[in-house]
Structure formats: C-alpha cells, structure tokens
Design a protein around this motif. Structure first.
Motif, short mmCIF file in Angstrom:
data_model
loop_
_atom_site.label_atom_id
_atom_site.label_comp_id
_atom_site.label_asym_id
_atom_site.label_seq_id
_atom_site.Cartn_x
_atom_site.Cartn_y
_atom_site.Cartn_z
N TYR A 1 0.83 -1.20 0.00
CA TYR A 1 0.00 0.00 0.00
C TYR A 1 0.86 1.25 0.00
O TYR A 1 2.00 1.26 0.50
CB TYR A 1 -0.92 0.01 1.23
CG TYR A 1 -1.70 -1.28 1.39
CD1 TYR A 1 -2.76 -1.58 0.55
CD2 TYR A 1 -1.36 -2.20 2.39
CE1 TYR A 1 -3.46 -2.77 0.68
CE2 TYR A 1 -2.06 -3.38 2.53
CZ TYR A 1 -3.11 -3.66 1.67
OH TYR A 1 -3.80 -4.82 1.81
N ARG A 2 0.29 2.33 -0.53
CA ARG A 2 1.03 3.58 -0.62
C ARG A 2 1.35 4.13 0.76
O ARG A 2 2.34 4.85 0.93
CB ARG A 2 0.22 4.60 -1.42
CG ARG A 2 -0.07 4.16 -2.85
CD ARG A 2 -0.78 5.26 -3.64
NE ARG A 2 0.08 6.40 -3.86
CZ ARG A 2 0.96 6.50 -4.84
NH1 ARG A 2 1.11 5.51 -5.70
NH2 ARG A 2 1.71 7.57 -4.98
N THR A 3 0.51 3.83 1.75
CA THR A 3 0.77 4.32 3.10
C THR A 3 2.00 3.67 3.72
O THR A 3 2.47 4.13 4.76
CB THR A 3 -0.45 4.05 3.99
OG1 THR A 3 -0.81 2.66 3.90
CG2 THR A 3 -1.64 4.90 3.55
N ARG B 1 4.93 3.50 2.22
CA ARG B 1 6.15 4.03 1.61
C ARG B 1 7.12 4.59 2.64
O ARG B 1 8.33 4.35 2.57
CB ARG B 1 5.79 5.11 0.58
CG ARG B 1 5.16 4.56 -0.69
CD ARG B 1 4.81 5.67 -1.65
NE ARG B 1 3.83 6.60 -1.07
CZ ARG B 1 3.36 7.67 -1.67
NH1 ARG B 1 3.80 7.98 -2.88
NH2 ARG B 1 2.45 8.44 -1.09
N LYS C 1 13.56 6.40 -3.59
CA LYS C 1 12.18 6.76 -3.91
C LYS C 1 11.71 6.07 -5.19
O LYS C 1 10.59 5.52 -5.26
CB LYS C 1 12.06 8.27 -4.06
CG LYS C 1 10.65 8.73 -4.40
CD LYS C 1 10.59 10.25 -4.55
CE LYS C 1 9.18 10.69 -4.92
NZ LYS C 1 9.10 12.16 -5.10
N GLU D 1 8.68 3.29 -5.50
CA GLU D 1 7.52 3.54 -6.36
C GLU D 1 7.35 2.43 -7.39
O GLU D 1 6.24 1.99 -7.67
CB GLU D 1 7.68 4.89 -7.08
CG GLU D 1 7.58 6.10 -6.16
CD GLU D 1 6.19 6.26 -5.57
OE1 GLU D 1 5.23 5.72 -6.15
OE2 GLU D 1 6.07 6.92 -4.52
N LEU E 1 6.09 -0.67 -5.67
CA LEU E 1 4.70 -0.46 -5.27
C LEU E 1 3.77 -0.63 -6.46
O LEU E 1 2.69 -1.22 -6.34
CB LEU E 1 4.55 0.94 -4.66
CG LEU E 1 3.17 1.29 -4.11
CD1 LEU E 1 2.79 0.35 -2.99
CD2 LEU E 1 3.13 2.73 -3.62
N ASN F 1 1.06 -3.39 -6.43
CA ASN F 1 -0.30 -2.85 -6.42
C ASN F 1 -1.11 -3.40 -7.58
O ASN F 1 -2.31 -3.64 -7.46
CB ASN F 1 -0.27 -1.32 -6.52
CG ASN F 1 -0.59 -0.68 -5.19
OD1 ASN F 1 -1.00 -1.36 -4.25
ND2 ASN F 1 -0.39 0.62 -5.10
#
Length: 458
Positions: free
Chosen positions: A142-144, A146, A193, A197, A200, A204
C-alpha cells in the motif's frame, strides 16, 4: 541465488501464472547461460520455460515488460558478460547484475548534476538494491507503507551516519566536501524513492487485480454496472479452469492400460529404479449427461449468461452437456456454442430469444417433451430461474416427471432467499419437485454450487 529472477517469478505468480520449482530452476539455468544483456533473448528464453499456454504467454509478455522496463533499459555489456559466464553466481553478484542496468537508467535521469560516472551510479544503486532486499521491499502493498520502507532502507544504508559526517564537515569548514557528500546522499534518496515507487506499482497491480476479482465474485450481479459485468467472462474462464483442474477424469489401477510411470518408479526405488513391479491405469469416463435450462427474461438473463459461460468453460469436464434457454418455449442452444465463441453465442441468444416475460408452464412442458427420451439415472438437470411465472401455469407436473426420471434436479435461484415465496414466486412448489434448490446470488456461490455438483458426478 538470483534474487531479481526470483522477484520476477513471484510477480508472475501474483498475476496467475502457475510456476513450479522445477520451472524456476530451468529459468535460473537460462539466465546463467544468456545473462541480462539482450532483453529480447532473455524474454524468449524465460518464456520457453515459464509460459505454457497462449494465455500464459500473453500475461508473461505484459509482466516482463512491466518488471524489466527499467532494469534492462541500458544494460552495460561488461556486466552482462559477467552474469553470463558465472556458472554459480552468488546472491550478491546476481543482485549487482540486476541492479547495474537499473543504475544506469536511474543515473541518466539523475545525472544532470554531473556528480559522477555511470559506474558510480551503478555502485550507488547496487547499495540501494541490497538495502531494499534487507528491508524486504518486495512485500510492500500500500502507498501508506512508503514511509516505513523508506526508513528501513535508509537505516540499512546507514543514512544517520552520513548526516553526521556532513555535519562534521560543515563544522570543520569543509563546505565543498560537505556539498559533494550531500549531493551523493540526495542522489541515493532519489534512487530509493524510485525503487519504492516501482515496486509499489508492481505489487499494487497484482494486489489490485486480486481485490477486484474477489469483489466481483462476492457482489450480486444485479448490483453491478454494465462495465463490471463485461469484466466477468475472463474471471469466469479463470475460475472454470481452476475448477476443471480439480475434476479431471480420474485414473484407477488396472491390469492393463497406460503405464503409471510415477507410481512404478516410486514403488521400485528399492531396486535402483528397475521396474520389477509395474502399475497400470485406465481412465474412467464419466457418462453423466447435463441438461441446463436457463431463464433469459428480465434481470435473470444476466445470471443465465454467467451460468452458460461457466458450463461452456467446463466443457472438458462436462462434455455431455445440452443447453436450453426460455422466455416462453424452451429452445436448445447447444449448437450455437459449438459454432461461435461463448461471448458471441450469448449475444446471439439474447438477440434471438431474449424478449418477453417468463412462462414457466410452457417452458417446463416443452423442455420435458424435448428431453423425455434422453433422461436416465445418469442425467442431471440444472434449472436457473427465479420461479416467478407471472401468475400463469407453473408446469409443476412436467418438473415432477423430470424429477422421477433424472439422477439430480437442481434449481439455482439468483434471488435472495428472503425474496422467495413472495409475490408471484412459485419456488416453494418447485422445491417439492427438485432434489436441491439453492441461492446463487453471487459468482462465488455459483462457483461453489458447480464445484459440489462436479464432486457428486464423480
């Protein structure tokens, strides 16, 4: 162990490709032989041992392009030859191999400041890759998350020590060295970073697809918009393929037939594999005949479409199946599924026969007249409908005749159980002439019912 290849195989599995341990070992031999230098050669080599069907090849192409788009974009020849010639690569070396190409790609994007060569970029990214592996970045969903994984990677890179070194240089008045060290740190942060990404997006995509499929399986078809209903056929074929693999024709021991190679080898291991004792198997062919009758009027027609698509996708397991549809009189549509693809056949059926209200009396009587001489104690009849005959003839006598002649009579009702026997529903009367009446308000329930049916027909 090639960690990059293992991540790619996990990515393929998340997207529905079944890959065994033996196929994983074959893929490792391919990479050890051809390396990462030529993306096209690598794609074809891995596809030869990881993709087994036309559908698998299609998914493999998409996954390969998505996974390796940054890792193989600017691979250096020097590193590729190292990856190809090293017969027993360690985890660290293989990690460097996968990271080298990505490092250059990242370096091209970040190197406008002129802080170093491509070798320095590759070395930096190698450190980031190792830190990401230590932080188990492949588990991000999940993006949360990161920030959590960013902190884990920075801790593995000893970022606190770097900040302390920068501060010491500033306190000592060495602004130039402090600036260079800060520039290298920012470059490393940018790589971290980018790596987070990319991972993810990979995870995802697979997790989102699984969540979307689970939501479609548990949702009522009547509550779905047209857009979501159009996504059902691929999901139905996927579920039917999985179900068919569980209910293939079985083998039994026999005195003659096809050699059961696996059992023969296992039972003769004590003799060094020499087949002193041989075991045979024959296929027991199920001769059960399936008759499917579907109401295609009103909102029930959407569920009839799902059931017929399911039955058609299970044709390997249910070869003796005849399909009928009705609004009024029952009409056989078996030949349409033989002449056209399933989706096209359903469109033709809806266009030709999908108008009008339900007349269960006419439908059941005409259905009985067509199958009377075909029914026997091996026959199974599946009827899908809500049992709402608009106050007309129920056709219960014809259903009772089918009930006494057939092995099983199953009635699938897409309405909620709480709506049964309300208004013009005659489902209670139909229950008295059926072996089993079940609610099939979602794709998951229908899958479970068909799975149980196949178990009964063994």
């Amino acid at each position: 162990m090639d960690e990059t290849l293992l991540q790619f195989i996990r990515h393929l599995r998340h997207h529905g490709l079944a890959i065994s341990t033996a196929e994983t070992l074959d893929a490792m031999r391919v990479v050890a032989t051809i390396g990462y230098s030529d993306p096209s050669l690598l794609r074809d080599g891995l596809a030869s041992c990881l993709a087994k069907t036309v559908e698998d090849h299609s998914h493999f192409e998409e996954c390969f392009a998505r996974f390796f788009q940054s890792q193989l974009g600017s691979k250096t020849d020097g590193h590729s030859s190292d990856a190809a010639t090293n017969e027993n690569p360690s985890s660290e070396n293989q990690g460097d191999g996968a990271a080298s190409g990505e490092g250059e790609g990242a370096g091209n994007g970040q190197g406008s400041g002129g802080s170093g060569s491509s070798q320095r970029d590759s070395a930096t990214l190698n450190e980031v890759i190792r830190a990401a592996a230590e932080a188990e970045l492949e588990n991000i969903q999940y993006r949360t998350q990161r920030g959590v994984y960013r902190r884990k990677i920075l801790n593995a890179l000893n970022d606190e020590q770097t900040l302390n070194d920068i501060q010491k240089l500033l306190d000592a008045g060495d602004d130039e060295q402090a600036h260079l060290l800060e520039q290298a740190r920012q470059h490393r942060l940018a790589m971290v970073k980018e790596l987070i990404e990319r991972q993810l997006l990979l995870n995802n995509d697979a997790a989102g697809k699984q969540l979307r499929d689970a939501t479609l399986k548990d949702s009522s078809l009547s509550a779905m918009e047209h857009y979501h209903r159009e996504r059902l056929p691929p999901l139905i074929r996927k579920l039917a393929k999985k179900m068919a693999s569980r209910h293939r024709q079985r083998h039994k021991r026999a005195r003659r037939g096809k050699l059961d190679l696996g059992k023969t080898l296992r039972r003769n291991m004590a003799y060094g594999g020499i087949p002193f004792h041989r075991f045979w198997k024959t296929t027991r062919k199920d001769k059960s005949e399936i008759f499917v009758l579907c109401d295609i009027s009103g909102s029930v027609s959407a569920w009839s479409r799902v059931l017929l698509l399911f039955v058609e996708a299970l044709s390997d397991v249910l070869p003796n199946t005849r399909s009928f549809v009705f609004c009024g009189q029952s009409i056989e549509v078996t030949d349409l599924f033989k002449q056209y693809p399933a989706d096209e056949a359903m469109a033709i059926i809806q266009q030709r026969h999908g108008l009008g209200g339900s007349d269960y009396g006419l439908a059941l009587n005409s259905f009985w007249n067509q199958i009377e001489d075909k029914l026997n104690r091996r026959s199974c009849v599946i009827i899908l409908g809500d049992g709402r005959g608009n106050g007309g003839d129920t056709g219960i006598e014809a259903l009772r005749s089918i009930y006494h002649r057939a092995k099983l009579v199953l009635w699938f009702n897409p309405e909620s159980h709480y709506s049964w026997n309300t208004g013009d529903s005659e489902i209670r009367r139909y229950q008295s002439a059926s072996h089993y009446v079940a609610e099939c308000g979602s794709l998951r329930k229908l899958e479970r019912l068909l799975d149980q049916l196949l178990s009964l027909l063994r």
